[in-house]
Design an enzyme around this catalytic site. Structure first.
Site, PDB file in Angstrom:
ATOM      1  N   VAL A  38       0.836  -1.209   0.000  1.00  0.00           N
ATOM      2  CA  VAL A  38       0.000   0.000   0.000  1.00  0.00           C
ATOM      3  C   VAL A  38       0.873   1.262   0.000  1.00  0.00           C
ATOM      4  O   VAL A  38       0.534   2.278  -0.613  1.00  0.00           O
ATOM      5  CB  VAL A  38      -0.933  -0.012   1.247  1.00  0.00           C
ATOM      6  CG1 VAL A  38      -1.595   1.341   1.469  1.00  0.00           C
ATOM      7  CG2 VAL A  38      -1.983  -1.105   1.093  1.00  0.00           C
ATOM      8  N   ILE A  66     -12.929 -15.521  -6.587  1.00  0.00           N
ATOM      9  CA  ILE A  66     -12.620 -15.440  -8.028  1.00  0.00           C
ATOM     10  C   ILE A  66     -12.675 -13.994  -8.510  1.00  0.00           C
ATOM     11  O   ILE A  66     -13.687 -13.316  -8.323  1.00  0.00           O
ATOM     12  CB  ILE A  66     -13.632 -16.265  -8.862  1.00  0.00           C
ATOM     13  CG1 ILE A  66     -13.749 -17.689  -8.314  1.00  0.00           C
ATOM     14  CG2 ILE A  66     -13.241 -16.280 -10.317  1.00  0.00           C
ATOM     15  CD1 ILE A  66     -14.852 -18.497  -8.972  1.00  0.00           C
ATOM     16  N   LYS A  86     -26.297 -11.723  -7.678  1.00  0.00           N
ATOM     17  CA  LYS A  86     -25.000 -11.722  -8.364  1.00  0.00           C
ATOM     18  C   LYS A  86     -25.192 -11.538  -9.875  1.00  0.00           C
ATOM     19  O   LYS A  86     -24.412 -10.846 -10.524  1.00  0.00           O
ATOM     20  CB  LYS A  86     -24.270 -13.026  -8.053  1.00  0.00           C
ATOM     21  CG  LYS A  86     -23.800 -13.093  -6.593  1.00  0.00           C
ATOM     22  CD  LYS A  86     -23.425 -14.500  -6.187  1.00  0.00           C
ATOM     23  CE  LYS A  86     -22.879 -14.564  -4.770  1.00  0.00           C
ATOM     24  NZ  LYS A  86     -22.773 -15.933  -4.253  1.00  0.00           N
TER      25      LYS A  86
HETATM   26  N1  HSE Z   1     -23.861 -17.829   0.319  1.00  0.00           N
HETATM   27  C1  HSE Z   1     -22.991 -17.528  -0.775  1.00  0.00           C
HETATM   28  C2  HSE Z   1     -22.740 -18.776  -1.574  1.00  0.00           C
HETATM   29  C3  HSE Z   1     -21.710 -16.959  -0.276  1.00  0.00           C
HETATM   30  O1  HSE Z   1     -23.026 -19.873  -1.094  1.00  0.00           O
HETATM   31  O2  HSE Z   1     -22.248 -18.661  -2.694  1.00  0.00           O
HETATM   32  C4  HSE Z   1     -20.788 -16.477  -1.380  1.00  0.00           C
HETATM   33  O3  HSE Z   1     -21.323 -15.359  -2.008  1.00  0.00           O
END
Ligand code: HSE
Ligand code: NAP
Length: 436
Positions: free
Chosen positions: A38, A139, A208
């Site tokens: 950093v 990832i 996501k």
């Molecule tokens: N609960 C989520 C999963 C944690 O099982 O993928 C990771 O985002």
């Protein structure tokens, strides 16, 4: 904090559960290396938790149950939010950004609906908002999409982005493990959300997908724009039928740019359990591992694979963001801003072309097969294979179709359910990862 200063970077950590505990550990254990990377030491100013009485293995003076006070401290430069849920994290992150603090969060549920307002607050205050850990654990997928592929045109982002459901489906497939016991184990291992309904009903994967689609297609996509089905209805029979078809079952998250013949573009974002052929790379992704396949016009196909859940893998992604945000505080500069210039509309699920696997209990008598097939052909759906399993009272038909509009397929299933010769439609799954 002024640019080019080398005073310590104050870090506030909100939440010390599965992920927060590992973040504190890495910050403490790797302090010397992180300081060198950093250009200044990162110092934990405090850690917010709900229960002050729980043993945490850190200086108790750092603990507080008042996250709002910690966020407001003048000696805090970066806030790391690892509490989960919408409120109070939404308010805390907004406060932090508005007062000039950069924020790192793993909170996909929050980002899926509120990235817009938070990104605007970050842009206005000229600070960073980073969230690599929100999708696919360890990832790196957010940064490659946002930065490495910023000059390309992404056409598809698809894969396995929920570790808990992949852990459950892999175990059920491998040795017939019990669904509920495996879910409980995923909780013990720190994979599952505080409320695992978010995992098994596909809400986590949908959040996501919303984040990935927003970035990939430079548009604002929220969780409500994502078609969603979970895995709670998947049975041992589905997995056995999948095996008979040389497939396995995976909860897939698919974000796609759909281009019509006239060139107009729309986004499809969807999450559902699907049959995946065993020879497809996603079929080999087991346990809490995740994999994301990105297709771009010029880069071609890229695949990202690794641990998608759990304290330490997720903390790795959090630390990556934290180091970036801290470097920017020390040396000046900022990460990329939100990009939503394309504003592509969302295609309804009914317009998406998919393949179906339909398993139904049928009366074992002549003519049933042709009446069932007639329901498909009357909606212009071509059948790829039909297989009869069992006989007499246990007779089942398993139909796999070619690609057709999802609306036509679900209309066909509704019609099959009303037929006298179809005793019940026991399972309907989509089939992905084939070229047909
Ligand atoms: N609960 C989520 C999963 C944690 O099982 O993928 C990771 O985002
Ligand atoms: P967790 O184990 O449930 O930990 C949450 C922490 O936040 C706990 O320490 C809890 O305090 C604290 N907390 C909750 N509400 C609070 C409040 N109102 N005030 C103060 N502290 C509060 O959750 P986690 O698994 O670490 O996940 C944290 C975040 O990371 C979530 O957004 C999750 O979706 C995300 N994430 C998790 C993973 C994973 O694999 N676990 C992966 C990627 C992203 P107590 O300890 O006192 O209860």
């Amino acid at each position: 904090m002024t640019e080019n200063s080398t005073r310590a970077i104050g870090v506030a950590i909100l939440g010390m559960g599965n992920v927060g505990t590992e973040v504190v550990r890495i910050l403490t254990d790797n302090a010397a290396d992180l300081t060198a990377r950093v250009g200044a030491p990162m110092e934990i100013r405090g850690v917010a938790v709900r229960d002050l009485g729980k043993p945490r293995g850190i200086d108790p003076a750092l603990l507080t149950d008042k996250p709002e006070d910690l966020v407001a401290r003048e000696d805090v430069d970066i806030v790391v939010e690892l509490m989960g849920g919408i409120d109070p994290p939404r308010m805390l992150i907004r406060e932090a950004l508005q007062s000039g603090k950069s924020v790192v969060t793993a909170n996909k549920a929050l980002l899926a609906d509120y990235t817009g307002e938070l990104a605007t607050a970050a842009a206005t205050a000229k600070v960073d908002l980073y969230f690599e850990a929100a999708v696919a654990g360890a990832i790196p997928v957010i940064r490659p999409l946002m930065q490495s592929l910023a000059g390309d045109t992404v056409t598809k982002v698809a894969g396995i982005v929920n570790g808990t459901t992949n852990f459950i489906l892999s175990a059920m497939d491998a040795d017939g493990s019990d669904y509920n016991e495996t879910l409980a184990e995923a909780g013990r291992l720190g994979y599952a959300e505080a409320d695992p309904t978010a995992d098994v009903e596909g809400y986590d994967a949908a959040a996501k997908a919303a984040i990935l689609a927003s970035i990939a297609f430079h548009s604002r996509v929220t969780a409500l724009n994502v078609y969603r089905e979970g895995i709670s209805n998947i049975t041992a029979h589905d997995l056995a039928s999948a095996k008979a078809l040389d497939c396995t079952v995976k909860l897939l998250s698919i974000c796609e740019r759909i281009v019509a013949e006239d060139g107009t573009q729309r986004i499809s974002a969807r999450v559902y359990p699907a049959l995946v052929p065993l020879e497809h790379p996603l079929a080999a992704v087991n346990g809490a591992f995740n994999a994301v396949v990105v297709e771009a016009e010029n880069a071609g196909r890229l695949m990202f694979y690794g641990q998608g859940a759990g304290g330490a893998p997720t903390a790795s992604a959090v630390l990556g963001d934290l180091v970036m945000a801290a470097r920017n505080k020390v040396h000046g500069g900022r990460g990329p801003l939100e990009s939503t210039y394309a504003s592509l509309p969302i295609a309804p699920m009914g317009d998406v072309r998919t393949r179906y696997y339909v398993s139904m209990r049928v009366a074992d008598k002549p003519g049933v097969l042709s009446t069932v097939a007639g329901e498909f052909s009357s909606r212009n759906i071509s059948i790829s294979t039909v297989r009869q399993e069992g006989a007499g009272e246990d007779a089942r038909l398993v139909v796999v179709t070619h690609r057709a509009p999802d609306a036509a397929l679900s209309e066909t299933v509704a019609a099959l359910e009303k037929m006298d010769s179809v005793l019940s439609v026991s399972s309907v799954l989509r089939l992905e990862g084939t070229n047909e």
